[in-house]
Write a protein that holds these residues in place. Structure first.
Motif, mmCIF file in Angstrom:
data_model
loop_
_atom_site.group_PDB
_atom_site.id
_atom_site.type_symbol
_atom_site.label_atom_id
_atom_site.label_comp_id
_atom_site.label_asym_id
_atom_site.label_seq_id
_atom_site.Cartn_x
_atom_site.Cartn_y
_atom_site.Cartn_z
ATOM 1 N N ASN A 192 0.821 -1.223 0.000
ATOM 2 C CA ASN A 192 0.000 0.000 0.000
ATOM 3 C C ASN A 192 0.845 1.258 0.000
ATOM 4 O O ASN A 192 0.346 2.339 -0.307
ATOM 5 C CB ASN A 192 -0.924 0.019 1.215
ATOM 6 C CG ASN A 192 -1.963 -1.071 1.156
ATOM 7 O OD1 ASN A 192 -2.364 -1.488 0.076
ATOM 8 N ND2 ASN A 192 -2.379 -1.545 2.299
ATOM 9 N N TRP A 193 2.119 1.157 0.363
ATOM 10 C CA TRP A 193 2.987 2.326 0.476
ATOM 11 C C TRP A 193 3.934 2.435 -0.706
ATOM 12 O O TRP A 193 4.648 3.412 -0.832
ATOM 13 C CB TRP A 193 3.797 2.256 1.769
ATOM 14 C CG TRP A 193 2.935 2.104 2.967
ATOM 15 C CD1 TRP A 193 2.731 0.954 3.680
ATOM 16 C CD2 TRP A 193 2.135 3.104 3.582
ATOM 17 N NE1 TRP A 193 1.858 1.201 4.704
ATOM 18 C CE2 TRP A 193 1.475 2.513 4.671
ATOM 19 C CE3 TRP A 193 1.911 4.451 3.322
ATOM 20 C CZ2 TRP A 193 0.622 3.216 5.489
ATOM 21 C CZ3 TRP A 193 1.047 5.157 4.146
ATOM 22 C CH2 TRP A 193 0.419 4.542 5.213
ATOM 23 N N PHE A 242 5.161 2.188 -4.954
ATOM 24 C CA PHE A 242 4.689 2.611 -6.269
ATOM 25 C C PHE A 242 4.132 1.395 -6.997
ATOM 26 O O PHE A 242 4.832 0.435 -7.266
ATOM 27 C CB PHE A 242 5.838 3.214 -7.076
ATOM 28 C CG PHE A 242 5.473 3.447 -8.514
ATOM 29 C CD1 PHE A 242 4.615 4.464 -8.862
ATOM 30 C CD2 PHE A 242 5.980 2.631 -9.505
ATOM 31 C CE1 PHE A 242 4.262 4.676 -10.183
ATOM 32 C CE2 PHE A 242 5.636 2.835 -10.835
ATOM 33 C CZ PHE A 242 4.774 3.859 -11.167
ATOM 34 N N GLN A 269 -2.442 2.317 -9.102
ATOM 35 C CA GLN A 269 -2.922 2.304 -7.724
ATOM 36 C C GLN A 269 -2.150 3.290 -6.853
ATOM 37 O O GLN A 269 -2.041 3.095 -5.660
ATOM 38 C CB GLN A 269 -2.780 0.906 -7.133
ATOM 39 C CG GLN A 269 -3.583 -0.139 -7.848
ATOM 40 C CD GLN A 269 -3.304 -1.523 -7.313
ATOM 41 O OE1 GLN A 269 -2.590 -1.701 -6.351
ATOM 42 N NE2 GLN A 269 -3.879 -2.517 -7.956
ATOM 43 N N THR A 270 -1.593 4.312 -7.424
ATOM 44 C CA THR A 270 -0.791 5.240 -6.646
ATOM 45 C C THR A 270 -1.649 6.369 -6.120
ATOM 46 O O THR A 270 -2.554 6.846 -6.795
ATOM 47 C CB THR A 270 0.343 5.830 -7.493
ATOM 48 O OG1 THR A 270 -0.231 6.437 -8.637
ATOM 49 C CG2 THR A 270 1.322 4.766 -7.910
ATOM 50 N N THR A 308 1.736 7.895 -1.442
ATOM 51 C CA THR A 308 2.769 6.963 -1.920
ATOM 52 C C THR A 308 3.905 7.687 -2.627
ATOM 53 O O THR A 308 4.989 7.138 -2.768
ATOM 54 C CB THR A 308 2.183 5.896 -2.865
ATOM 55 O OG1 THR A 308 1.554 6.538 -3.959
ATOM 56 C CG2 THR A 308 1.207 4.999 -2.153
ATOM 57 N N ALA A 309 3.679 8.921 -3.065
ATOM 58 C CA ALA A 309 4.765 9.693 -3.672
ATOM 59 C C ALA A 309 5.882 9.931 -2.665
ATOM 60 O O ALA A 309 7.053 9.982 -3.034
ATOM 61 C CB ALA A 309 4.238 11.026 -4.204
ATOM 62 N N SER A 355 7.029 5.870 -1.010
ATOM 63 C CA SER A 355 7.772 4.984 -1.914
ATOM 64 C C SER A 355 9.243 5.365 -2.023
ATOM 65 O O SER A 355 10.063 4.561 -2.466
ATOM 66 C CB SER A 355 7.130 4.964 -3.299
ATOM 67 O OG SER A 355 7.228 6.240 -3.899
ATOM 68 N N PHE A 359 9.426 9.754 -8.768
ATOM 69 C CA PHE A 359 8.128 9.089 -8.649
ATOM 70 C C PHE A 359 7.214 9.497 -9.795
ATOM 71 O O PHE A 359 6.651 8.661 -10.484
ATOM 72 C CB PHE A 359 7.474 9.444 -7.312
ATOM 73 C CG PHE A 359 6.086 8.891 -7.152
ATOM 74 C CD1 PHE A 359 5.900 7.597 -6.729
ATOM 75 C CD2 PHE A 359 4.979 9.669 -7.440
ATOM 76 C CE1 PHE A 359 4.620 7.078 -6.588
ATOM 77 C CE2 PHE A 359 3.705 9.158 -7.299
ATOM 78 C CZ PHE A 359 3.523 7.859 -6.868
ATOM 79 N N TYR A 360 7.078 10.799 -10.012
ATOM 80 C CA TYR A 360 6.155 11.260 -11.050
ATOM 81 C C TYR A 360 6.677 11.021 -12.456
ATOM 82 O O TYR A 360 5.902 10.995 -13.407
ATOM 83 C CB TYR A 360 5.775 12.724 -10.818
ATOM 84 C CG TYR A 360 4.782 12.828 -9.691
ATOM 85 C CD1 TYR A 360 3.497 12.323 -9.834
ATOM 86 C CD2 TYR A 360 5.136 13.379 -8.474
ATOM 87 C CE1 TYR A 360 2.588 12.381 -8.804
ATOM 88 C CE2 TYR A 360 4.232 13.443 -7.432
ATOM 89 C CZ TYR A 360 2.951 12.944 -7.605
ATOM 90 O OH TYR A 360 2.045 12.989 -6.574
ATOM 91 N N VAL A 410 5.385 7.363 -13.039
ATOM 92 C CA VAL A 410 3.948 7.125 -13.162
ATOM 93 C C VAL A 410 3.543 6.901 -14.614
ATOM 94 O O VAL A 410 2.924 5.892 -14.929
ATOM 95 C CB VAL A 410 3.124 8.256 -12.499
ATOM 96 C CG1 VAL A 410 1.665 8.165 -12.866
ATOM 97 C CG2 VAL A 410 3.305 8.202 -10.995
#
Length: 142
Positions: free
Chosen positions: A43-44, A46, A50-51, A55-56, A59, A103-104, A107
Motif C-alpha cells: 500500500n505504500w 509505487f 494504484q498510486t 505513496t509519492a 515509496s 516518482f512522477y 507514473v
C-alpha cells in the motif's frame, strides 16, 4: 564489469547528521519490509494504476532488494555530504523533491508498461496503442 565510484576529490570533512539519519531510516524501513513481507508494504509502494498522493513520499524509502538499498545508500554516503555542505538547510527538501520527481517520472512509464501485451493492434483500449508507440522507442534506445 560495472565501475563503482569509491570517493570524490574534495570530500566533506565528516558525514552530516541528515545523511546518517536518512541512511539509518532507509535501513530500518528495509528491515521492516523484510520482516513483515511485501503484502504489508504494498500500500505504500509505487504500483501502477494504484498510486495515491501519499505513496509519492512513502515509496522514496522502500527498496526492492538489498542490492537496490545498498546502491542507493552508497551513492548517498558518497555524494550526500557534499550536497549537504553546499545546500545547507535545503538538502532535505532537495532530497525529497528528487524523490518526487523520480516518482512522477515513473507514473506514466509504469502506466504504459503495466500489464500483458496482447499484440492485438485493433484493440480498443489506449494501453495497447501506448505499447505500440513505446516498444519501438525502447528497442531503439536500449
Amino acid at each position: 564489469m560495472l565501475p563503482l565510484p569509491y570517493g570524490i576529490e574534495n570530500p566533506a570533512p565528516e558525514r552530516p547528521g541528515p545523511i546518517r539519519t536518512l541512511i539509518a531510516f532507509n535501513a530500518v524501513v528495509f528491515a521492516g519490509q523484510v520482516l513483515t513481507g511485501p503484502e504489508t508494504w504494498l500500500n505504500w509502494a509505487f504500483v501502477p494504476h494504484q498510486t495515491g498522493p501519499l505513496t509519492a513520499i512513502t515509496s522514496q524509502f522502500l527498496h526492492g532488494d538489498p542490492v537496490h538499498l545498498l546502491g542507493n545508500m552508497w551513492m548517498l554516503w558518497l555524494f550526500g555530504p557534499e550536497l549537504a555542505r553546499h545546500l545547507g538547510f535545503w538538502f532535505l527538501p532537495f532530497y525529497l523533491a528528487g524523490g518526487l520527481a523520480a516518482f512522477y517520472e515513473q507514473v506514466p512509464l509504469g502506466h504504459v508498461e503495466a500489464g500483458l501485451r496482447t499484440y492485438n493492434f485493433k484493440a480498443p483500449w489506449p494501453e495497447e496503442m501506448n505499447r505500440r508507440l513505446v516498444d519501438p522507442l525502447c528497442q531503439w534506445c536500449f
